[in-house]
Design an enzyme around this catalytic site. Structure first.
Site, PDB file in Angstrom:
ATOM      1  N   ASN A  87       0.834  -1.195   0.000  1.00 53.74           N
ATOM      2  CA  ASN A  87       0.000   0.000   0.000  1.00 53.74           C
ATOM      3  C   ASN A  87       0.879   1.259   0.000  1.00 53.74           C
ATOM      4  O   ASN A  87       2.104   1.191  -0.090  1.00 53.74           O
ATOM      5  CB  ASN A  87      -0.948  -0.039   1.198  1.00 53.74           C
ATOM      6  CG  ASN A  87      -2.298   0.572   0.901  1.00 53.74           C
ATOM      7  OD1 ASN A  87      -2.383   1.607   0.239  1.00 53.74           O
ATOM      8  ND2 ASN A  87      -3.352  -0.057   1.387  1.00 53.74           N
ATOM      9  N   HIS A 117      24.396   1.631  10.453  1.00 54.29           N
ATOM     10  CA  HIS A 117      25.692   2.296  10.604  1.00 54.29           C
ATOM     11  C   HIS A 117      26.395   1.842  11.880  1.00 54.29           C
ATOM     12  O   HIS A 117      25.732   1.452  12.850  1.00 54.29           O
ATOM     13  CB  HIS A 117      25.499   3.820  10.651  1.00 54.29           C
ATOM     14  CG  HIS A 117      24.789   4.369   9.457  1.00 54.29           C
ATOM     15  ND1 HIS A 117      25.436   4.675   8.284  1.00 54.29           N
ATOM     16  CD2 HIS A 117      23.480   4.638   9.242  1.00 54.29           C
ATOM     17  CE1 HIS A 117      24.552   5.119   7.400  1.00 54.29           C
ATOM     18  NE2 HIS A 117      23.356   5.114   7.957  1.00 54.29           N
ATOM     19  N   ALA A 144       0.142  -1.585   9.271  1.00 51.13           N
ATOM     20  CA  ALA A 144       0.423  -0.179   8.961  1.00 51.13           C
ATOM     21  C   ALA A 144       1.421   0.432   9.939  1.00 51.13           C
ATOM     22  O   ALA A 144       1.342   0.227  11.149  1.00 51.13           O
ATOM     23  CB  ALA A 144      -0.875   0.623   8.994  1.00 51.13           C
ATOM     24  N   ALA A 162       0.069  -3.403  13.577  1.00 53.64           N
ATOM     25  CA  ALA A 162       0.332  -2.010  13.189  1.00 53.64           C
ATOM     26  C   ALA A 162       1.219  -1.309  14.207  1.00 53.64           C
ATOM     27  O   ALA A 162       1.060  -1.477  15.414  1.00 53.64           O
ATOM     28  CB  ALA A 162      -0.989  -1.262  13.045  1.00 53.64           C
ATOM     29  N   ARG A 185       0.569 -14.436  20.003  1.00 50.55           N
ATOM     30  CA  ARG A 185      -0.048 -15.763  20.036  1.00 50.55           C
ATOM     31  C   ARG A 185       0.207 -16.473  18.716  1.00 50.55           C
ATOM     32  O   ARG A 185       0.624 -15.856  17.732  1.00 50.55           O
ATOM     33  CB  ARG A 185      -1.554 -15.661  20.281  1.00 50.55           C
ATOM     34  CG  ARG A 185      -2.347 -15.013  19.134  1.00 50.55           C
ATOM     35  CD  ARG A 185      -3.833 -15.081  19.427  1.00 50.55           C
ATOM     36  NE  ARG A 185      -4.676 -14.500  18.401  1.00 50.55           N
ATOM     37  CZ  ARG A 185      -5.134 -15.153  17.335  1.00 50.55           C
ATOM     38  NH1 ARG A 185      -4.775 -16.400  17.104  1.00 50.55           N
ATOM     39  NH2 ARG A 185      -5.941 -14.533  16.474  1.00 50.55           N
TER      40      ARG A 185
END
Length: 206
Positions: A87, A117, A144, A162, A185
């Site tokens: 998306n 780094h 997301a 998310a 879980r």
């Protein structure tokens, strides 16, 4: 140092200078293609698919990336399987290799990082970095706003909740959430009957 040797170091976990002029010249060609991809209209589906196959190391049939899409190397070192959907605002820090399996779903605003780094500040001042590969196995779902850090593998069928920051490997067939991301879980037989709480799956999807 020769360009081929720098690129070898990029994919071996060794330190290298990312500001090398020859390396930057090669990188900017990829970024030009990325700019072109982001400039295409939604209706230009054929042009988008053609460009994605040119940009990426591998880009499977039925896969698609929404725009805007951001990547250090425009996907050059990223291998994408079949029927992958990403998306809006996917960001790939793809200086190292990224492997994304078939049927992976990536929600908006996900960042996948291979580049990092050294802690030594003097080396960072000299634009020194190193890269560790990231693997997202088939049928995983990345929620997301999640961040996948260098060297991580996300297991087959697993879900990353998310906003998670994934710092370590996640096994197959689990739901994992949080910062740092931890297994919540396992995905169980119950998930074949209910899709949310006690709401049953009633349709037989082909």
């Amino acid at each position: 140092m020769e360009l081929n040797e720098i690129i070898r170091k990029m994919h071996s976990g060794e330190l290298y200078q990312c500001s090398d002029e020859a390396l930057l010249a090669k990188q900017v060609k990829q970024l030009d293609m990325l700019f072109e991809y982001n400039s295409l209209k939604p209706s230009q589906a054929k042009e988008k698919q053609s460009l994605l196959k040119e940009m990426f190391a591998e880009f499977g049939e039925g896969s698609y990336i929404e725009t805007p899409f951001h990547a250090n190397w425009g996907g050059k070192f990223t291998h994408i399987g079949k029927s992958v959907y990403a998306n809006f605002n996917l960001t790939l820090v793809d200086d190292g290799e990224i492997f994304i399996g078939d049927n992976v779903m990536i929600a908006p605003n996900v960042t996948i990082c291979t580049g990092t780094h050294p802690i030594n500040p003097e080396l960072r001042e000299k634009t020194v970095q190193y890269n560790l590969p990231v693997t997202i196995k088939r049928n995983a779902w990345i929620g997301a706003g999640s961040v996948i850090l260098p060297g991580v593998t996300v297991g087959e069928n697993s879900i990353i909740g998310a906003g998670s920051v994934v710092t370590k490997d996640i096994p197959d067939n689990v739901v994992a959430v949080g910062s740092p991301c931890r297994v919540l879980r396992e995905i169980s037989e119950r998930d074949k009957k209910y899709y949310r709480g006690n709401i049953e799956i009633t349709d037989d999807f082909e």
